[in-house]
Design a protein around this motif. Structure first.
Motif, PDB file in Angstrom:
ATOM      1  N   ASN A 112       0.890  -1.267   0.080  1.00 24.10           N
ATOM      2  CA  ASN A 112       0.087  -0.172   0.024  1.00 24.10           C
ATOM      3  C   ASN A 112       0.862   1.193  -0.147  1.00 24.10           C
ATOM      4  OD1 ASN A 112      -2.574  -1.229   0.210  1.00 24.10           O
ATOM      5  ND2 ASN A 112      -1.938  -1.877   2.373  1.00 24.10           N
ATOM      6  N   LYS A 116      -6.414   3.817   3.292  1.00 28.02           N
ATOM      7  CA  LYS A 116      -7.553   3.046   2.728  1.00 28.02           C
ATOM      8  C   LYS A 116      -8.638   3.977   2.076  1.00 28.02           C
ATOM      9  CE  LYS A 116      -7.322  -0.854   5.737  1.00 28.02           C
ATOM     10  NZ  LYS A 116      -8.036  -1.637   6.779  1.00 28.02           N
ATOM     11  N   SER A 122      -6.796  -4.255  -0.841  1.00 29.70           N
ATOM     12  CA  SER A 122      -5.584  -3.802   0.019  1.00 29.70           C
ATOM     13  C   SER A 122      -4.403  -4.569  -0.289  1.00 29.70           C
ATOM     14  CB  SER A 122      -6.008  -3.705   1.524  1.00 29.70           C
ATOM     15  OG  SER A 122      -4.979  -3.415   2.304  1.00 29.70           O
TER      16      SER A 122
END
Length: 226
Positions: free
Chosen positions: A97, A115, A150
């Motif tokens: 990420n 996120k 993710s």
């Protein structure tokens, strides 16, 4: 942000209204950041490094990961460039990420908002398919499904979508041998903030600051994103 601003019961009026609200919220946050002294670092860096030449940006998926020897040389090259330009990295976790964490740090001073940033990028890709599908070498729905996950690595298409979504100029200092600096502008060329990232080619993204100005990880302000 919009998830909190709308009531829990939420009106089911239409997805169009939802999309419009999300866009309004992003633009509001962008204006707040542009006016906040704590978030002007990007613009200061832009003035300091205005002499750097940028190549035209072409959105693309990730290329091959370099082997250990090439990756080591790339990292050394990037480190030398950062020292030369008086820049320092806030290190992002290497959990897949990192691009979204680096963007979240530049936007909200908190990598843990990654996120939210990923969700906003996916919305941009979904609602403006015509802008991006020509750069995706697979079925577009499959690309969106993959990128929603993710831990899925961001690419130069997601960077373009982030620039469009957040009205930002994204500035990459890279480890590429023949390309030191890349600017990613919103499609309409108008932007309200600058975001500065380092890009260890095809391997990792970090958030950039002037040397000596790297912040603590704790956010200075809470923008209600969840």
């Amino acid at each position: 942000m919009s998830e909190i601003l709308r009531s829990a019961s939420g009106s089911s009026s239409s997805s169009l209204n939802s999309s419009f609200q999300d866009t309004e919220d992003d633009q509001t946050i962008a204006r707040i950041l542009a006016e906040d002294e704590n978030f002007r670092d990007g613009n200061k860096l832009g003035k300091r490094l205005s002499h750097l030449d940028s190549i035209p940006h072409t959105p693309r998926v990730n290329g091959e990961i370099p082997d250990v020897n090439d990756a080591t040389l790339d990292h050394e090259r990037l480190s030398e460039r950062l020292v030369t330009y008086g820049l320092a990295e806030l290190q992002m976790e290497g959990d897949g990420n990192c691009q979204f964490r680096a963007l979240a740090d530049q936007l909200f001073r908190n990598p843990e908002y990654h996120k939210h940033v990923r969700r906003q990028v996916i919305k941009q890709l979904k609602h403006h398919k015509k802008l991006y599908e020509g750069y995706v070498p697979m079925k577009y729905k499959s690309y969106l499904k993959m990128m929603k996950k993710s831990g899925e690595w961001g690419d130069h298409i997601t960077l373009q979508a982030a620039a469009d979504r957040f009205n930002a100029k994204i500035c990459l200092v890279t480890s590429f041998r023949d390309t030191c600096y890349i600017e990613i502008l919103p499609t309409d060329k108008n932007y309200t903030i600058e975001l500065w990232l380092s890009f260890w080619s095809e391997v990792h993204y970090n958030s950039l600051y002037a040397s000596g100005d790297v912040p603590a990880r704790a956010p200075r302000k809470k923008y209600w994103l969840f």
